[in-house]
Scaffold this active site. Structure first.
Site, PDB file in Angstrom:
ATOM      1  N   THR A 163       0.832  -1.211   0.000  1.00  0.00           N
ATOM      2  CA  THR A 163       0.000   0.000   0.000  1.00  0.00           C
ATOM      3  C   THR A 163       0.861   1.254   0.000  1.00  0.00           C
ATOM      4  O   THR A 163       0.349   2.367  -0.088  1.00  0.00           O
ATOM      5  CB  THR A 163      -0.862   0.063   1.274  1.00  0.00           C
ATOM      6  OG1 THR A 163       0.029   0.005   2.408  1.00  0.00           O
ATOM      7  CG2 THR A 163      -1.854  -1.076   1.362  1.00  0.00           C
ATOM      8  N   ASN A 169       1.823   3.072   8.719  1.00  0.00           N
ATOM      9  CA  ASN A 169       1.215   4.321   8.253  1.00  0.00           C
ATOM     10  C   ASN A 169       0.650   4.083   6.860  1.00  0.00           C
ATOM     11  O   ASN A 169       1.366   4.153   5.860  1.00  0.00           O
ATOM     12  CB  ASN A 169       2.267   5.431   8.233  1.00  0.00           C
ATOM     13  CG  ASN A 169       2.747   5.759   9.632  1.00  0.00           C
ATOM     14  OD1 ASN A 169       2.052   6.455  10.372  1.00  0.00           O
ATOM     15  ND2 ASN A 169       3.894   5.210  10.015  1.00  0.00           N
ATOM     16  N   GLU A 170      -0.636   3.803   6.846  1.00  0.00           N
ATOM     17  CA  GLU A 170      -1.318   3.441   5.601  1.00  0.00           C
ATOM     18  C   GLU A 170      -1.669   4.697   4.799  1.00  0.00           C
ATOM     19  O   GLU A 170      -1.577   5.813   5.327  1.00  0.00           O
ATOM     20  CB  GLU A 170      -2.605   2.669   5.931  1.00  0.00           C
ATOM     21  CG  GLU A 170      -2.387   1.375   6.718  1.00  0.00           C
ATOM     22  CD  GLU A 170      -1.794   0.236   5.867  1.00  0.00           C
ATOM     23  OE1 GLU A 170      -1.263   0.509   4.765  1.00  0.00           O
ATOM     24  OE2 GLU A 170      -1.851  -0.912   6.315  1.00  0.00           O
ATOM     25  N   PRO A 171      -2.063   4.526   3.512  1.00  0.00           N
ATOM     26  CA  PRO A 171      -2.480   5.692   2.730  1.00  0.00           C
ATOM     27  C   PRO A 171      -3.467   6.557   3.523  1.00  0.00           C
ATOM     28  O   PRO A 171      -4.384   6.038   4.161  1.00  0.00           O
ATOM     29  CB  PRO A 171      -3.150   5.057   1.507  1.00  0.00           C
ATOM     30  CG  PRO A 171      -2.411   3.765   1.344  1.00  0.00           C
ATOM     31  CD  PRO A 171      -2.112   3.285   2.740  1.00  0.00           C
ATOM     32  N   THR A 188      -3.067  -4.699   3.288  1.00  0.00           N
ATOM     33  CA  THR A 188      -2.093  -5.061   4.327  1.00  0.00           C
ATOM     34  C   THR A 188      -2.583  -6.276   5.102  1.00  0.00           C
ATOM     35  O   THR A 188      -1.818  -7.208   5.380  1.00  0.00           O
ATOM     36  CB  THR A 188      -1.885  -3.866   5.287  1.00  0.00           C
ATOM     37  OG1 THR A 188      -1.395  -2.771   4.533  1.00  0.00           O
ATOM     38  CG2 THR A 188      -0.907  -4.208   6.401  1.00  0.00           C
TER      39      THR A 188
END
Ligand code: F6R
Length: 326
Positions: A163, A169-171, A188
């Site tokens: 991602t 720390n995702e989009p 994820t």
């Protein structure tokens, strides 16, 4: 976009052009690449030891750093590398997650590194996935303070998720985000499901150091191995800085080193279409690749491609090469 100059022949010549916004080192395979990272970490540890000082390491889990940890363990066992001056902070932990669980990052770190080296247990910090929800916010704040108190992270090891996440720390993560509780992206969770009994068992949440926390590290190693990382690596390194690809924020960091194996580097312009980067050693294979690429790019059949098409798409060298060979 491209920088052109008139060469003495009168043909347009393309100068070397760098599409990468971060320094990248590409290794034949991940074993070599991991040894390189481990040796750099070991050197830094030893330098601090000579000065009688501690060093603060930011550590990642997942498949990416495993060979780095294996090499560090080997250096400890065979070459006397001590970890007594090391203070470590791990990036993240699933939530909720008991320490002893098979999938916990606490367990991972002990299994791959801590149980095999002489790091002092009180110097190990891993986000605690066992705390009740109401204590998490204070705990995260405390985690940040502990990093600062230790003097800040000297070397941060990072993998990258498909991602584009660093840590978890995702989009959508913002640039200055601190350590906090986050929700995991669907992709994820899907990628993590191989470590769990079923996809449904993958936690929905995690505690992670933020992009801002990572950004405070003095040196960052971003590592990626394998073709499945190639697309996101290209976006993070050559693309715009965007919250949709949190790793792209690293482009603003003054000291990031990207370490890739050949497969993870496949989508970088200099590997995929090296003529655009101006570094071509024209083999038959590469000529075929370039011509097919141009045909797709222009939407024209190969036999209809004109000199102008070649010139306009960075392939003037190829025409010169062919003209010279007749
Ligand atoms: C793990 C972490 C994650 C992983 C990433 C890549 O502590 O912070 O960002 O680095 O998900 O995972 P692997 O290495 O398993 O491909």
């Amino acid at each position: 976009m491209k920088i052109k100059e008139k060469a003495s022949t009168g043909y347009l010549k393309y100068e070397l052009k760098n599409f990468e916004k971060l320094p990248v080192k590409i290794w034949e395979d991940s074993v070599e690449a991991s040894r390189h990272v481990a040796r750099s970490v070991a050197l830094a540890i030893r330098q601090r030891q000579q000065d009688g000082e501690h060093i603060v390491l930011g550590l990642a889990t997942g498949s990416t750093p495993i060979k780095v940890y294996e090499e560090l363990v080997r250096l400890h066992k065979e070459e006397g590398l001590s970890f007594q001056n090391v203070i470590s902070f791990n990036l993240d932990e699933y939530y909720p997650m008991p320490k002893e669980a098979q999938q916990s990052y606490w367990r991972f770190m002990h299994e791959y590194l801590f149980d095999h080296v002489d790091i002092l247990p009180e110097n190990i910090h891993i986000p605690d996935g066992t705390l009740p929800m109401e204590k998490i916010a204070d705990y995260c704040e405390e985690y940040e303070k502990l990093i600062d108190l230790a003097g800040g992270i000297d070397i941060q090891l990072l993998g990258i998720g498909r991602t584009g996440h660093i840590g978890f720390n995702e989009p959508g993560a913002w640039e200055t985000s601190p350590t906090r509780m986050v929700r995991l992206d669907h992709l994820t969770r899907h990628d993590a499901s191989k470590d769990f009994q079923s996809g449904d068992d993958v936690p929905y949440r995690a505690i992670t150091m933020g992009v801002g926390s990572i950004f405070k590290a003095r040196t960052v190693y971003l590592m990626a191995w394998g073709q499945h990382k190639a697309r996101i690596i290209q976006q993070a390194i050559e693309g715009e800085i965007t919250t949709s690809v949190p790793a792209s924020f690293l482009q603003k960091h003054p000291n990031v080193k990207v370490v890739l194996d050949k497969s993870a580097a496949e989508e970088l312009t200099k590997m995929k279409s090296p003529w655009l980067a101006g570094i071509c050693n024209w083999t038959d294979d590469l000529i075929c690749k370039a011509v097919v690429w141009l045909s797709q790019k222009t939407g024209k059949p190969i036999l209809k491609l004109t000199d102008e098409d070649y010139n306009e798409h960075g392939l003037s060298d190829l025409i010169i090469e062919q003209a010279n060979s007749y």
